[in-house]
Design a protein around this motif. Structure first.
Motif, PDB file in Angstrom:
ATOM      1  N   ASP A   1      33.451  40.652  64.588  1.00 19.47           N
ATOM      2  CA  ASP A   1      32.633  41.694  63.939  1.00 19.47           C
ATOM      3  C   ASP A   1      32.104  42.682  64.978  1.00 19.47           C
ATOM      4  O   ASP A   1      32.110  43.891  64.766  1.00 19.47           O
ATOM      5  CB  ASP A   1      31.429  41.062  63.213  1.00 19.47           C
ATOM      6  CG  ASP A   1      31.832  40.285  61.980  1.00 19.47           C
ATOM      7  OD1 ASP A   1      32.581  40.820  61.165  1.00 19.47           O
ATOM      8  OD2 ASP A   1      31.390  39.124  61.849  1.00 19.47           O
ATOM      9  N   ASN A   2      31.623  42.120  66.092  1.00 14.81           N
ATOM     10  CA  ASN A   2      31.063  42.998  67.124  1.00 14.81           C
ATOM     11  C   ASN A   2      32.133  43.886  67.761  1.00 14.81           C
ATOM     12  O   ASN A   2      31.846  45.010  68.164  1.00 14.81           O
ATOM     13  CB  ASN A   2      30.315  42.176  68.182  1.00 14.81           C
ATOM     14  CG  ASN A   2      28.856  41.953  67.762  1.00 14.81           C
ATOM     15  OD1 ASN A   2      28.261  42.786  67.065  1.00 14.81           O
ATOM     16  ND2 ASN A   2      28.283  40.830  68.166  1.00 14.81           N
ATOM     17  N   LYS A   3      33.367  43.377  67.843  1.00  8.70           N
ATOM     18  CA  LYS A   3      34.476  44.209  68.353  1.00  8.70           C
ATOM     19  C   LYS A   3      34.701  45.388  67.420  1.00  8.70           C
ATOM     20  O   LYS A   3      34.877  46.524  67.846  1.00  8.70           O
ATOM     21  CB  LYS A   3      35.754  43.359  68.439  1.00  8.70           C
ATOM     22  CG  LYS A   3      36.199  43.145  69.871  1.00  8.70           C
ATOM     23  CD  LYS A   3      37.499  42.371  69.909  1.00  8.70           C
ATOM     24  CE  LYS A   3      37.522  41.588  71.229  1.00  8.70           C
ATOM     25  NZ  LYS A   3      38.486  40.516  71.231  1.00  8.70           N
ATOM     26  N   LYS A   4      34.684  45.085  66.095  1.00  4.58           N
ATOM     27  CA  LYS A   4      34.884  46.154  65.113  1.00  4.58           C
ATOM     28  C   LYS A   4      33.726  47.160  65.185  1.00  4.58           C
ATOM     29  O   LYS A   4      33.926  48.364  65.032  1.00  4.58           O
ATOM     30  CB  LYS A   4      34.977  45.566  63.689  1.00  4.58           C
ATOM     31  CG  LYS A   4      36.327  44.914  63.399  1.00  4.58           C
ATOM     32  CD  LYS A   4      36.537  44.659  61.909  1.00  4.58           C
ATOM     33  CE  LYS A   4      35.802  43.425  61.467  1.00  4.58           C
ATOM     34  NZ  LYS A   4      36.115  42.975  60.116  1.00  4.58           N
ATOM     35  N   ARG A   5      32.518  46.637  65.403  1.00  2.60           N
ATOM     36  CA  ARG A   5      31.354  47.517  65.517  1.00  2.60           C
ATOM     37  C   ARG A   5      31.480  48.404  66.750  1.00  2.60           C
ATOM     38  O   ARG A   5      31.252  49.608  66.697  1.00  2.60           O
ATOM     39  CB  ARG A   5      30.054  46.699  65.559  1.00  2.60           C
ATOM     40  CG  ARG A   5      29.718  46.010  64.226  1.00  2.60           C
ATOM     41  CD  ARG A   5      28.442  45.161  64.330  1.00  2.60           C
ATOM     42  NE  ARG A   5      27.289  45.956  64.732  1.00  2.60           N
ATOM     43  CZ  ARG A   5      26.603  46.753  63.909  1.00  2.60           C
ATOM     44  NH1 ARG A   5      26.929  46.811  62.632  1.00  2.60           N
ATOM     45  NH2 ARG A   5      25.590  47.456  64.363  1.00  2.60           N
ATOM     46  N   ASP A   6      31.872  47.787  67.852  1.00  9.17           N
ATOM     47  CA  ASP A   6      32.002  48.524  69.109  1.00  9.17           C
ATOM     48  C   ASP A   6      33.047  49.644  68.980  1.00  9.17           C
ATOM     49  O   ASP A   6      32.857  50.745  69.483  1.00  9.17           O
ATOM     50  CB  ASP A   6      32.389  47.540  70.222  1.00  9.17           C
ATOM     51  CG  ASP A   6      32.468  48.239  71.568  1.00  9.17           C
ATOM     52  OD1 ASP A   6      31.455  48.865  71.953  1.00  9.17           O
ATOM     53  OD2 ASP A   6      33.536  48.184  72.212  1.00  9.17           O
ATOM     54  N   LYS A   7      34.134  49.332  68.279  1.00  8.98           N
ATOM     55  CA  LYS A   7      35.233  50.288  68.105  1.00  8.98           C
ATOM     56  C   LYS A   7      34.766  51.584  67.433  1.00  8.98           C
ATOM     57  O   LYS A   7      35.285  52.657  67.715  1.00  8.98           O
ATOM     58  CB  LYS A   7      36.333  49.628  67.265  1.00  8.98           C
ATOM     59  CG  LYS A   7      37.724  50.151  67.557  1.00  8.98           C
ATOM     60  CD  LYS A   7      38.750  49.360  66.777  1.00  8.98           C
ATOM     61  CE  LYS A   7      39.923  50.261  66.431  1.00  8.98           C
ATOM     62  NZ  LYS A   7      40.787  49.653  65.419  1.00  8.98           N
ATOM     63  N   VAL A   8      33.790  51.459  66.518  1.00 11.37           N
ATOM     64  CA  VAL A   8      33.297  52.672  65.852  1.00 11.37           C
ATOM     65  C   VAL A   8      31.979  53.175  66.449  1.00 11.37           C
ATOM     66  O   VAL A   8      31.324  54.044  65.891  1.00 11.37           O
ATOM     67  CB  VAL A   8      33.140  52.463  64.314  1.00 11.37           C
ATOM     68  CG1 VAL A   8      34.491  52.256  63.658  1.00 11.37           C
ATOM     69  CG2 VAL A   8      32.194  51.313  63.992  1.00 11.37           C
ATOM     70  N   GLY A   9      31.602  52.593  67.594  1.00 12.00           N
ATOM     71  CA  GLY A   9      30.426  53.097  68.299  1.00 12.00           C
ATOM     72  C   GLY A   9      29.095  52.538  67.830  1.00 12.00           C
ATOM     73  O   GLY A   9      28.045  53.135  68.068  1.00 12.00           O
TER      74      GLY A   9
ATOM     75  N   ARG B   1      29.823  49.113  57.412  1.00  9.02           N
ATOM     76  CA  ARG B   1      29.633  49.899  58.638  1.00  9.02           C
ATOM     77  C   ARG B   1      29.646  51.397  58.335  1.00  9.02           C
ATOM     78  O   ARG B   1      29.082  52.191  59.079  1.00  9.02           O
ATOM     79  CB  ARG B   1      30.707  49.537  59.666  1.00  9.02           C
ATOM     80  CG  ARG B   1      30.587  48.104  60.183  1.00  9.02           C
ATOM     81  CD  ARG B   1      31.589  47.792  61.287  1.00  9.02           C
ATOM     82  NE  ARG B   1      32.963  47.995  60.865  1.00  9.02           N
ATOM     83  CZ  ARG B   1      33.664  47.136  60.099  1.00  9.02           C
ATOM     84  NH1 ARG B   1      33.102  46.013  59.707  1.00  9.02           N
ATOM     85  NH2 ARG B   1      34.894  47.412  59.739  1.00  9.02           N
TER      86      ARG B   1
ATOM     87  N   LYS C   1      35.484  60.216  60.404  1.00 12.55           N
ATOM     88  CA  LYS C   1      35.227  58.954  61.094  1.00 12.55           C
ATOM     89  C   LYS C   1      33.765  58.803  61.479  1.00 12.55           C
ATOM     90  O   LYS C   1      33.234  57.692  61.501  1.00 12.55           O
ATOM     91  CB  LYS C   1      36.137  58.830  62.321  1.00 12.55           C
ATOM     92  CG  LYS C   1      37.558  58.486  61.910  1.00 12.55           C
ATOM     93  CD  LYS C   1      38.386  58.022  63.076  1.00 12.55           C
ATOM     94  CE  LYS C   1      39.726  57.501  62.562  1.00 12.55           C
ATOM     95  NZ  LYS C   1      40.692  57.302  63.635  1.00 12.55           N
TER      96      LYS C   1
END
Lengths: 157, 292
Positions: A131-139, B16, B271
């Motif tokens: 989840d945190n990787k996905k979060r990091d990917k979008v900033g 998100r 995005k």
């Protein structure tokens, strides 16, 4: 439910409910059915009927109410409580019934799963590294993946 | 304007797009959102099974914000009602607060009743104001025809929300959306619940409730829905395909967060607003805004 069998009624149930938040105003119900007419669940499912649940509780049908599946259908949307002309706190009453049902061992698996996650992990959707990787990917900033404070809040669980 | 930013459980894991767009809109409007590392679940999903424990969870989050001397900004309507209600119940220095503080003592925290909780939309209307928000708009959204969904806990129980909006005739979301030039589409059943809290109990009942609203909106000329709660979005966006196949019907109705609509008017790109994360595709609806 067909005919009401008052031999099964528990006259103390009403008094027990009256002592607790949500159960203290139900005897003011004059069966106008505004709750049932307003209920988004009753509109799609005829096993759920708020006014009937209030009557059953007032008649003392403790077991029929607390062992039922239908109390768990309340979505706690508050429409009934906002509209009740008698000031019955119907949504809070439904929450009280659910809490009492849990003490009698009646708890849907989905509700138990949510409670176990909250008391065990602190969240209904625990965060992992993916989840945190996905979060990091979008900033987006990372969220902690573990939560030890719930062990202190609920030491007996 | 500075708030502790309370995300809850659903948003960081499943929404998100809401978080991204809210952060962008807040930054633009100079609302400082402070991430507080220790926040846990608000307790709302546990009200049904253990009301007391749910209240302790809520109070723990309030105490964390209080230690940082911050009020709380919430995006999720269920978190908003839970934290607002707990703050409401614990605002007086009485036996209820004393009892909760006994539980919190094991964590080294104490709650003294000093935190205000506000949904992001409340902050926009009450603290930023319509005129200031409009100053930041660079796109005209008049081709959007939007059906607003208020959901339940954004407005109710009304006694905890200090007359922010009217339960039987709510206006706040439509007021904000209308600022962008988008057309507001009224519809039958606007106040209906999304069915979300029943999802972990009986899925088909929850989906039947959500379907009613999708049916009602599909009878209008709305080309998108707008909402303010991640759980409502789970019901209408994430579950829309499932409802379509269960009932052999088609809606193809994009579901936008209020912050995505406002962010779109502010000129952010796809995005930046997480529009690529929405389950029902928004590309065709919003094509004109993103042409090179």
């Amino acid at each position: 439910m067909g005919k009401i069998n008052l031999d099964r009624a528990d006259p103390d149930f009403r008094r027990e409910l009256a002592k607790q938040p949500g159960g203290d105003k139900i005897s003011a119900c004059f069966t106008c059915r505004t709750c049932t007419a307003s209920c988004p669940i009753a509109a799609v499912n005829d096993t759920f009927d708020p006014v009937k649940i209030i009557r059953m509780a007032l008649y003392g049908l403790k077991e029929d109410v607390l062992k039922s599946d239908f109390i768990w259908l309340c979505s706690s949307c508050y429409t009934c409580q906002e509209r009740c002309p008698q000031g019955v706190r119907i949504t809070e009453f439904m929450t009280l019934l659910k809490n009492l049902a849990v003490k009698e061992g009646n708890m849907p698996t989905g509700i138990r799963a949510q409670q176990d996650l909250i008391k065990g992990e602190g969240r209904i959707y625990p965060i992992d590294d993916f989840d945190n990787k996905k979060r990091d990917k979008v900033g987006l900033p990372p969220i902690p993946t573990s939560c030890s404070v719930v062990k202190k809040l609920f030491p007996s669980e | 304007m500075k708030y502790a930013f309370y995300l809850g459980c659903t948003i960081p894991a499943r929404s998100r797009n809401y978080e991204l767009s809210a952060r962008k809109v807040a930054e633009k409007l100079d609302i400082e959102l402070v991430d507080v590392e220790g926040f846990v679940c608000c307790g709302f999903p546990m009200n049904a099974s253990d009301l007391k424990a749910a209240g302790v969870m809520g109070a723990y989050n309030l105490a964390l914000a209080e230690r940082k001397n911050l009020d709380i900004c919430v995006l999720c309507s269920s978190c908003a009602s839970q934290l607002t209600e707990v703050a409401h119940d614990l605002s007086d220095d009485g036996p209820e607060r004393e009892e909760v503080n006994k539980e919190l003592a094991r964590t080294g925290l104490k709650y003294s009743g000093g935190v205000r909780v506000k949904h992001f939309a409340h902050i926009l209307l009450e603290e930023v104001g319509e005129e200031k928000i409009k100053e930041y708009f660079v796109r005209d959204l008049s081709d959007l025809r939007i059906a607003a969904h208020y959901g339940c806990h954004y407005l109710k129980p009304s006694e905890i929300y200090d007359d922010f909006d009217h339960v039987e005739d709510p206006k706040s979301i439509e007021t904000l959306v209308a600022l962008t030039g988008a057309k507001i589409v009224d519809y039958h059943g606007k106040k209906r619940c999304c069915g979300g809290p029943v999802l972990p109990v009986v899925e088909d009942v929850a989906l039947a409730v959500a379907k009613e609203k999708l049916d009602d909106i599909s009878k209008t000329d709305a080309n998108a829905m707008c909402l303010v709660c991640p759980f409502c979005s789970v019901m209408y966006d994430d579950n829309q395909k499932g409802i379509e196949s269960e009932y052999d019907t088609t809606y193809n109705l994009p579901v936008l967060y209020l912050t995505q609509v406002l962010g779109l008017a502010m000129g952010f790109d796809r995005k930046e607003l997480g529009l690529n994360i929405n389950v029902v595709k928004t590309k065709k609806l919003l094509a004109q805004y993103f042409e090179q």
